[in-house]
Scaffold this motif. Structure first.
Motif, PDB file in Angstrom:
ATOM      1  N   ALA A 627       0.833  -1.207   0.000  1.00 56.68           N
ATOM      2  CA  ALA A 627       0.000   0.000   0.000  1.00 56.68           C
ATOM      3  C   ALA A 627       0.869   1.259   0.000  1.00 56.68           C
ATOM      4  O   ALA A 627       0.601   2.210  -0.747  1.00 56.68           O
ATOM      5  N   ARG A 628       1.905   1.256   0.832  1.00 56.70           N
ATOM      6  CA  ARG A 628       2.808   2.415   0.877  1.00 56.70           C
ATOM      7  C   ARG A 628       3.563   2.562  -0.446  1.00 56.70           C
ATOM      8  O   ARG A 628       3.718   3.671  -0.974  1.00 56.70           O
ATOM      9  N   ALA A 629       4.016   1.448  -1.004  1.00 55.38           N
ATOM     10  CA  ALA A 629       4.777   1.494  -2.256  1.00 55.38           C
ATOM     11  C   ALA A 629       3.931   2.082  -3.386  1.00 55.38           C
ATOM     12  O   ALA A 629       4.400   2.940  -4.141  1.00 55.38           O
ATOM     13  N   LEU A 693      -5.774  -3.294  -5.076  1.00 58.17           N
ATOM     14  CA  LEU A 693      -6.682  -4.426  -4.892  1.00 58.17           C
ATOM     15  C   LEU A 693      -5.915  -5.752  -4.850  1.00 58.17           C
ATOM     16  O   LEU A 693      -6.299  -6.665  -4.118  1.00 58.17           O
ATOM     17  N   LEU A 694      -4.838  -5.847  -5.618  1.00 63.86           N
ATOM     18  CA  LEU A 694      -4.080  -7.100  -5.676  1.00 63.86           C
ATOM     19  C   LEU A 694      -3.167  -7.275  -4.460  1.00 63.86           C
ATOM     20  O   LEU A 694      -2.798  -8.399  -4.112  1.00 63.86           O
ATOM     21  N   GLY A 695      -2.782  -6.178  -3.838  1.00 64.24           N
ATOM     22  CA  GLY A 695      -1.958  -6.263  -2.628  1.00 64.24           C
ATOM     23  C   GLY A 695      -0.589  -6.865  -2.892  1.00 64.24           C
ATOM     24  O   GLY A 695       0.057  -6.584  -3.910  1.00 64.24           O
ATOM     25  N   ARG A 696      -0.129  -7.706  -1.996  1.00 66.04           N
ATOM     26  CA  ARG A 696       1.209  -8.281  -2.105  1.00 66.04           C
ATOM     27  C   ARG A 696       1.357  -9.200  -3.314  1.00 66.04           C
ATOM     28  O   ARG A 696       2.482  -9.512  -3.726  1.00 66.04           O
ATOM     29  N   ALA A 697       0.230  -9.619  -3.889  1.00 67.60           N
ATOM     30  CA  ALA A 697       0.312 -10.476  -5.081  1.00 67.60           C
ATOM     31  C   ALA A 697       0.983  -9.773  -6.250  1.00 67.60           C
ATOM     32  O   ALA A 697       1.465 -10.423  -7.183  1.00 67.60           O
TER      33      ALA A 697
END
Length: 846
Positions: A627-629, A693-697
């Protein structure tokens, strides 16, 4: 990259002299050699190419360009003839105006012959319309259209137009005549550069910063265009190639320099010296520019998959221009930055930097607010973006490839008027006759069979040389060259009429050539798209060590392409605003344009994707927080991406003024859709929303694949940005052993292994402690390492992940900002800070 940038910065005069010498040398060479463009539209192994080859063998002397003088009698009462039906081109009053003009044209040096309708014989009589009110003469030049002197063409036009009277309209058509209607060379480029300069000045607020990207782009495009001119003497380069080369070269040249200059200015504002800022900018944004330029070149080289000779020259021109634009950005630009020094900032920014110290690390303003909005509402942002792109992509379902001709030019053009007069007098198909070439003489039975085909207005066997073992049948369709009925007529002749006649024959002519071109393009387009998407996917996979990021990029490229061609269909095929824009009449999309546009579109889209995701990836590597990235990456790059998009829109949109229909199509298609929609909707809305929406994926990559992929990093290694300059001598001090009593094994705590600590007190100049002062520790690469607020007694503790050069910045309400360069080590570093009270007048102005 850092060493290269530092060398160019320090040897700036040498670099500048080399670039000036290259530009002047190429200019002198190309001026001496002249131009030698070759428009080779034929396709091997097609029916039209077989017909063309047979015609070239039978009529080798017909090498010159043939243009047309058309005249019409209207509102003429037949003075002296006793007629009142409007008159005829055969009347004496008309002939005494036209015949002297035709004789004068025929006597001009460079004109081969003039076929007049007033000559004897049935061929001349056929040059007068059935109602006797329209006639034409054919003017054959000694050279092809591109080689005919423009002064000669202008003399022909002036002589013919002198015969006009209120009751006698005279117009001219043909490829050579079109040259007299072209705007002055370079007007589109000049307008694009001027508009880009305005955008850059508004973005930077500095004259020198505005000039930097423009100067770099001019050098890159200038050397690319001049090199293309010279290459035209050794390989087939189409006439449209330099136009497309300048279009893509100006766009990427200005954009690449813009990204580097923006990073350079940001580094200076955050406390770096100009030389270190230039090295940092080239070592970060410069790497991304190299990678982005490589993706553009790969996308352009994908056109070779089409196996069309016409496109080979386009690949050479555009790729060479992009390569030289990248080279200018990574060599000439750091040299110019060295000449300017701190003047790359505006006066206001220099005064603010001196008075208040470095700016905060994290971006603020509208970009940061938009980034936060996308993070809070990713589903809503993604839904709106998808709806917008889908609506604009709907017209692409009606896409029809074909060819533009003089009937698509603006109504004010004499070539358009001549085209319309010939269609009015001799039928719509007269402007695009078909040629059936039979590989045996005297094929009269086929002539009769063709005349009976629906859609054929006339079919006539043309005279051929006595030794020619073939028959040439000229077929005039009842419909225009661009109509679908004409395409169906060609299919009927090839699939039914000719096979039934039992002879070997081929259907040729310009209309058949472009139909074959459109067919071959449509057949090979899927392989071409798969190639450039696949290559782009592999490059992003290697660069970002992620499977989802390149997959998302490929999907976004397809969406952008669909919307781009949807806009093209609506404007050029449906005619929504063509006359208003001054670009002529609606018609099919030029058959070779999808290949060229898709190459440019995919290349430019990859540029934006690389610049956006590289900053996100950099933050992801450092923080591990998706999220921060995504938030920081979008906040720090969206403004420069939007600014780059505005510049691209200005440059591409200006090519509507080029006088070339294909250039106008490419300009509007890329400006309105491929750039505007890609930058404003996809890269700054849909892509970050999807990544939230995909997050760490987003950053998932199978371990087995990670081990097998080569390492090609867009961002420099941490030690390259955070470590000391390679040219600065370092003091080598003995490294003491860490204290066992102080070691806690926790990051951010004094004595923790691998952690450098900075601590001390913040006090006012009168000795009182300063509470709530904001202290920030910034790496040499511009990355925030830690940020804290001082306690009530003014004490603070900052931690860095390791030893190295850093910038310690402090701000407090009511005090002047301060910053200092420090070097951390394994031992805690004590830094007591004394702040000066802010002056009341300055506080009031603030």
């Amino acid at each position: 990259m850092a060493a290269w940038a530092r060398w160019c910065y320090r040897h700036r005069v040498v670099v500048l002299v080399l670039w000036v010498a290259a530009l002047l040398g190429l200019g002198a060479a190309s001026s001496t050699a002249g131009t030698s463009y070759a428009n080779v539209f034929s396709l091997p192994d097609t029916d039209s190419s077989e017909a063309y080859d047979l015609m070239a063998q039978a009529f080798p002397e017909r090498s010159g360009d043939t243009d047309t003088v058309v005249w019409r009698v209207s509102g003429y009462g037949g003075a002296g003839t006793g007629r009142s039906d409007g008159g005829s081109v055969r009347d004496h009053a008309v002939r005494e105006r036209i015949e002297p003009a035709l004789r004068k044209i025929a006597a001009m040096d460079g004109v081969g012959e003039v076929a007049s309708p007033y000559a004897e014989g049935p061929a001349a009589a056929a040059q007068i319309s059935g109602d006797g009110r329209i006639a034409y003469a054919q003017v054959t030049f000694a050279e092809q259209a591109n080689s005919v002197p423009k002064a000669l063409v202008e003399d022909v036009v002036a002589t013919a137009r002198d015969a006009e009277r209120p009751w006698l309209q005279v117009e001219l058509g043909g490829q050579a005549i079109t040259r007299t209607q072209e705007p002055p060379a370079g007007i589109a480029e000049a307008v694009g550069i001027l508009a880009a300069a305005v955008v850059l000045f508004l973005a930077f607020g500095s004259l020198f910063s505005m000039l930097l990207p423009i100067v770099v782009a001019v050098f890159g495009v200038g050397t690319g265009m001049l090199s293309t001119t010279l290459l035209g003497h050794v390989t087939d380069v189409p006439e449209v190639a330099p136009l497309l080369g300048s279009l893509i070269g100006l766009g990427v040249g200005i954009d690449y320099a813009l990204f580097i200059v923006t990073r350079h200015r940001r580094a200076i504002l955050r406390g770096h010296e100009p030389e270190d800022a230039a090295v940092l900018a080239l070592n970060t944004s410069g790497r991304a520019v190299l990678f982005a330029g490589g993706t553009v070149c790969i996308a352009l080289a994908g056109m070779l998959v089409m196996r069309m000779r016409f496109l080979d020259g386009v690949v050479v021109a555009t790729t060479l221009t992009v390569v030289l634009s990248v080279l200018a950005a990574i060599t000439l630009l750091p040299a110019l930055l060295g000449l300017l020094g701190p003047r790359v900032l505006s006066r206001r920014q220099r005064r603010a930097l001196a008075a208040k110290g470095p700016e905060p690390l994290e971006a603020g303003g509208a970009a940061a607010r938009w980034s936060a909005t996308v993070q809070r509402r990713p589903r809503a942002v993604a839904a709106v973006a998808v709806v917008v792109m889908a609506a604009l992509a709907v017209p692409v379902l009606s896409l029809r490839l074909g060819a533009t001709d003089q009937g698509n030019q603006p109504e004010s053009a004499t070539t358009r008027q001549a085209y319309d007069l010939l269609a009015e007098g001799f039928g719509p198909g007269f402007n695009g006759p078909l040629q059936i070439v039979v590989e045996q003489p005297g094929a009269t039975a086929l002539v009769e069979r063709v005349r009976d085909v629906d859609g054929v207005a006339r079919a006539t066997a043309l005279p051929v040389p006595p030794d020619a073992e073939l028959t040439v049948i000229q077929v005039v369709p009842t419909t225009s060259p661009q109509s679908e009925e004409t395409d169906r007529l060609i299919d009927t002749l090839r699939d039914e009429v000719i096979p039934a006649s039992g002879v070997e024959a081929h259907v040729g002519g310009v209309t058949a050539v472009f139909k074959d071109f459109a067919t071959v393009t449509g057949d090979r387009l899927p392989a071409f798209v798969a190639t450039i998407i696949g290559l782009g996917f592999v490059l992003l996979l290697i660069a970002f060590r992620s499977f989802v990021v390149p997959l998302t990029a490929a999907l976004m490229n397809l969406i952008a392409a669909a919307a781009s061609f949807g806009v093209l269909v609506a404007v050029f095929q449906w005619g929504w605003g063509t006359e208003l824009l001054g670009i002529g009449k609606e018609g099919p999309i030029t058959s070779f344009l999808p290949v060229i546009m898709l190459s440019l579109l995919f290349g430019l889209s990859m540029d934006y994707q690389v610049f956006l995701v590289s900053r996100m990836h950099e933050e992801w590597v450092h923080s591990g927080d998706n999220a921060r990235a995504v938030r920081i990456g979008l906040a720090e790059t969206s403004r420069v991406i939007n600014c780059a998009a505005l510049i691209m829109i200005c440059v591409f949109g200006a090519f509507v003024l080029s006088g070339d229909m294909e250039g106008a199509m490419a300009g509007i298609g890329l400006a309105a859709a491929a750039v505007a929609l890609d930058a404003f909707v996809l890269r700054t809305a849909l892509v970050p929303a999807a990544m939230h929406l995909l997050g760490r994926a987003n950053w998932w990559l199978p371990g087995w694949l990670d081990r097998r992929l080569p390492h090609l990093a867009v961002e420099p290694r941490e030690e390259e940005t955070d470590g000391p300059s390679p040219d600065v001598e370092q003091e080598h001090e003995p490294t003491p052993e860490p204290s066992v009593e102080g070691a806690t094994g926790q990051a951010g705590v004094p004595g923790a292994p691998g952690v450098a600590v900075v601590h001390g007190f913040v006090r006012a100049d009168d000795g009182d402690p300063v509470a709530d002062a904001v202290l920030t520790l910034i790496s040499a690469g511009g990355r925030q390492l830690d940020r804290v607020r001082s306690l009530a007694d003014g004490s603070y503790i900052l931690a860095a992940p390791g030893a190295g050069s850093c910038l310690l910045a402090v701000r407090a309400r009511g005090f002047e900002a301060d910053a200092r360069h420090i070097r951390t080590g394994v031992e805690p570093l004590v830094q007591d800070l004394v702040l000066t009270q802010e002056q009341p007048a300055r506080r009031l102005l603030a």
